[in-house]
Design an enzyme around this catalytic site. Structure first.
Site, PDB file in Angstrom:
ATOM      1  CB  CYS A  41      -0.925   0.152   1.202  1.00  0.00           C
ATOM      2  SG  CYS A  41      -2.020  -1.238   1.441  1.00  0.00           S
TER       3      CYS A  41
ATOM      4  NE  ARG B 224       4.506   2.043  -0.709  1.00  0.00           N
ATOM      5  CZ  ARG B 224       5.561   1.532  -0.101  1.00  0.00           C
ATOM      6  NH1 ARG B 224       6.744   1.627  -0.650  1.00  0.00           N
ATOM      7  NH2 ARG B 224       5.447   0.946   1.066  1.00  0.00           N
TER       8      ARG B 224
ATOM      9  CD1 TRP C 163      -0.527  -6.303  -1.606  1.00  0.00           C
ATOM     10  CD2 TRP C 163      -0.774  -5.767  -3.757  1.00  0.00           C
ATOM     11  NE1 TRP C 163      -0.230  -7.413  -2.351  1.00  0.00           N
ATOM     12  CE2 TRP C 163      -0.368  -7.117  -3.665  1.00  0.00           C
ATOM     13  CE3 TRP C 163      -0.994  -5.219  -5.016  1.00  0.00           C
ATOM     14  CZ2 TRP C 163      -0.177  -7.922  -4.791  1.00  0.00           C
ATOM     15  CZ3 TRP C 163      -0.797  -6.021  -6.128  1.00  0.00           C
ATOM     16  CH2 TRP C 163      -0.399  -7.348  -6.010  1.00  0.00           C
TER      17      TRP C 163
ATOM     18  CG  ASN D  25       2.279   0.432   4.055  1.00  0.00           C
ATOM     19  OD1 ASN D  25       3.434   0.777   3.966  1.00  0.00           O
ATOM     20  ND2 ASN D  25       1.901  -0.769   3.736  1.00  0.00           N
ATOM     21  N   GLY D  26       0.534  -1.501   6.332  1.00  0.00           N
ATOM     22  CA  GLY D  26       1.112  -2.452   7.285  1.00  0.00           C
ATOM     23  C   GLY D  26       0.067  -3.451   7.728  1.00  0.00           C
TER      24      GLY D  26
ATOM     25  CD  GLU E 124      13.249 -19.607  -7.202  1.00  0.00           C
ATOM     26  OE1 GLU E 124      12.630 -20.434  -7.887  1.00  0.00           O
ATOM     27  OE2 GLU E 124      13.049 -18.379  -7.281  1.00  0.00           O
TER      28      GLU E 124
ATOM     29  CE  LYS F 172      13.882 -16.142  -9.910  1.00  0.00           C
ATOM     30  NZ  LYS F 172      12.691 -16.552  -9.269  1.00  0.00           N
TER      31      LYS F 172
ATOM     32  CD  GLU G  93      12.754 -16.400 -13.719  1.00  0.00           C
ATOM     33  OE1 GLU G  93      11.715 -16.587 -14.372  1.00  0.00           O
ATOM     34  OE2 GLU G  93      12.749 -16.406 -12.480  1.00  0.00           O
TER      35      GLU G  93
ATOM     36  CG  HIS H 187      22.799 -41.422 -11.643  1.00  0.00           C
ATOM     37  ND1 HIS H 187      23.195 -42.735 -11.660  1.00  0.00           N
ATOM     38  CD2 HIS H 187      22.715 -41.072 -10.335  1.00  0.00           C
ATOM     39  CE1 HIS H 187      23.317 -43.175 -10.415  1.00  0.00           C
ATOM     40  NE2 HIS H 187      23.031 -42.183  -9.591  1.00  0.00           N
TER      41      HIS H 187
ATOM     42  CE  LYS I  97       5.641 -10.752 -10.150  1.00  0.00           C
ATOM     43  NZ  LYS I  97       6.892 -11.372  -9.689  1.00  0.00           N
TER      44      LYS I  97
END
Ligand code: G6P
Length: 605
Positions: A2, A28, A75, A101-102, A477, A481, A484, A500, A600
């Site tokens: 937010c 935000r 948000w 915000n929070g 992961e 990263k 991509e 193997h 995204k």
């Protein structure tokens, strides 16, 4: 996340100033928006669900009169995006307006206390307790003291801006954990979630510290510690950023900003009420089969979760990429199955498809997502909002570690329910989990060394990542990263599998990155390092600080301070590898925020 903004002007209209500032803060949060101003001693509010542009074309924000006001771009965390849940929020008598915000950790307790005293709530948000608390306090106190007492009662993270018809010249700001900065103008002052909001208006800023309250007038600012009431003097900073820089808090890209936001994102993820975990854990406990599904990075979180559920709670959960779920397990799904879906966006087509199928077969559906009101929240019996705020970089970083934190907490609560670990172990695990943000902050300081590593290896045409146990996830992961962001074709394996097949491509100088904490897999990964060294590979390790044996053996290493995190190690050990991928992209002139061909949110199957 937010974005919040407030202003008090000596003359002129506050609404257009707030409206434009919110546009600069829209990154935000963008599911709802609202403004409140005071004019002729009356509060007026315009707010609704939707983007700033859409809501403004319906409501015309700039029409609002008054020299003082607050605004918010949302948000969603508590309560779906809707008119009722959009900020600003008001008290019963409509004398106080708040933007926040929070996350208010104790809002359930506060809400019931206030409801018992007769306060009427209109939203599902945690924020709405704040104006009612202030209203309650204003029965005996002035506006400033009422806000101060309210701030002392709140738990969690909160930056907020408040205005009241009782003191129509005052904008009161409070900061705890969530960001808030004061902008100092000429005959006008501002408060905002970040400096980007007021940069075209002023370059002078005052950064509030934790637990501070600022009383802002158009010509004066006073700051105090809201716990002790002690006055605070702050230096004024001159901002040199451009507006574009500032929305990234001075970082060059959103991705690196988001990597650095991880300690906060994890703290916010760990503030989720136990009730949601309990509901999901109870169903998982009774289920005959449990599946954990997701795509891309979210799938890696699922894979890590399957280790955690088994290790901590002795529960077998099958991790699977969403697009294969129906083909592989479709015939086995029934009403005794539980499907737990992990999706940052809550809109990934393959995941939704799998969920709709499982639902039709009678399975219980649960979700973990970052987007409240997304399709997953509607398909799930119970869902957990991971509270990471918007992630703008296409490659997931902070939402991955937040997902992992939520899944780890779920595994711990499941273990508690199943009695698979002792109370003592349980307490230790919860404490370790709560310490992750602190350890992660230290880990982020590996960035200096990572940059040097990137310079050394920037021309390599392929990398391989090897890990064992739960850190197979970290290897996968880290590979994703790098792939991509830098378009470097790379591999990742459970280290034991490297013999193997993969070993055939190893030749002198081939870079292999080992994830090697000192856990139960240590001796075996040591063996794998020796095997690769024997083939003259370049060996790089992410290792526990002070591991002299590996420091001798490896060509390069990154040390993780407090690295003995055991079941939590993927949360920490992934951080230098996110940084590695980011800086490699920068070095190779690739745009880390918008990798080619990727989206995204993938809404096609
Ligand atoms: C895309 C994104 C990834 C993400 C994946 C799953 O591939 O580029 O960053 O991990 O989708 O998205 P979800 O929103 O379901 O987590």
């Amino acid at each position: 996340m937010c974005g919040i903004f407030g202003t008090t002007l000596h003359k002129g209209k506050a609404a257009p100033v707030i409206h434009q500032a919110l546009e600069r803060l829209e990154y935000r949060g963008y599911d709802s928006v609202g403004l409140a101003t005071i004019h002729d001693n009356k509060l007026s509010i315009k707010k609704d669900q939707g983007s700033i542009k859409d809501v403004d074309s319906k409501l015309n924000f700039d029409e609002l009169c008054g020299k003082i006001g607050v605004g918010h771009t949302r948000w969603a965390t508590h309560g779906i995006p809707s008119f009722e849940n959009a900020h600003p929020h008001m008290d019963c008598k409509k004398n106080v307006a708040i933007v926040h915000n929070g996350i208010i950790g104790n809002f359930i307790e506060l809400k019931s206390e206030l409801e018992r005293k007769g306060h009427i709530f209109n939203s599902r948000t945690d924020t709405e307790v704040i104006p009612h608390l202030i209203e309650e306090n204003m029965m005996d106190e002035d506006f400033i003291e009422a806000v101060r007492l309210a701030a002392r009662k709140l738990e969690g993270s909160y930056s907020l801006a408040a205005i009241s018809t009782h003191s129509p010249e005052l904008l009161i700001c409070v900061k705890k954990e969530s960001p808030l900065v004061i902008g100092i103008g000429k005959n006008a002052n501002f408060c905002a979630s970040d400096v980007s909001a007021f940069l075209p208006l002023t370059k002078k800023a005052l950064f509030l510290d934790e637990d501070e309250l600022a009383v802002v007038k158009s010509d004066k600012i006073e700051v105090m510690n809201f716990r002790t009431g002690q006055d605070i003097q702050h230096d004024i900073s001159e901002i040199t950023w451009s507006t574009e820089d500032a929305s990234k808090s001075g970082y060059k890209h959103f991705m690196i900003k988001e990597i650095h936001e991880q300690p906060l994102a994890i703290s916010n993820a760990l503030r989720i009420q136990n009730i949601y975990y309990d509901l999901i854990a109870s169903k998982m406990h009774k289920a005959e089969q449990v599946y954990v599904i997701g795509c891309g990075t979210s799938y890696h979180a699922c894979l890590a979760a399957s280790y955690l559920f088994s290790k901590l709670a002795m529960l077998q959960a099958k991790p699977i990429v969403s697009s294969e779920f129906i083909e592989q397990y479709g015939h086995a799904i029934n009403k005794k199955s539980v499907v737990l879906a992990v999706s940052q966006s809550g809109e990934t087509a393959d995941t939704l498809d799998a969920l709709r199928f499982a639902k039709k077969m009678g399975a219980s559906i649960f979700g973990i997502t970052n987007v409240m009101g997304s399709s997953i929240t509607r398909l799930s019996e119970v869902y957990i909002g991971q509270n990471s705020g918007p992630e703008i970089g296409v490659a997931a970083t902070k939402t991955f570690t937040a997902q992992l934190s939520v899944l780890t907490m779920l595994a711990v609560i499941l273990a508690e329910k199943k009695g698979s670990i002792s109370n003592n172990e349980l307490e230790i695990m919860k404490k370790m989990l709560l310490d992750v943000p602190k350890v992660m902050k230290k880990t982020l300081s590996t960035e200096v060394k990572i940059k040097k590593l990137v310079k050394r290896y920037k021309d390599k045409s392929s990398f391989c990542f090897l890990g064992r146990g739960i850190n197979v996830t970290t290897a996968l992961e880290a590979r994703l990263k790098l792939l991509e962001l830098s378009y470097i074709p790379s591999l990742a394996y459970p280290a034991g599998e490297s013999k193997h097949g993969f070993i055939a491509v190893v030749e002198e100088g081939y870079p292999i990155i080992f994830i090697a904490p000192k856990d139960g897999t240590y001796d075996k990964i040591l063996g794998n390092i020796m095997e690769m060294k024997a083939r003259k590979a370049s060996t790089i390790g992410i290792i526990q600080a002070g591991d002299e044996k590996l420091k001798q053996l490896l060509d390069d290493y990154i040390e993780i301070k407090d690295g003995s995190m055991n079941f939590l190690s993927p949360l920490i050990y992934i951080v230098p590898l996110q940084l590695f991928a980011y800086w490699m992209a920068v070095e190779r002139k690739c745009d880390p925020d918008k990798p080619r061909n990727l989206a995204k949110s993938v809404t096609v199957e």
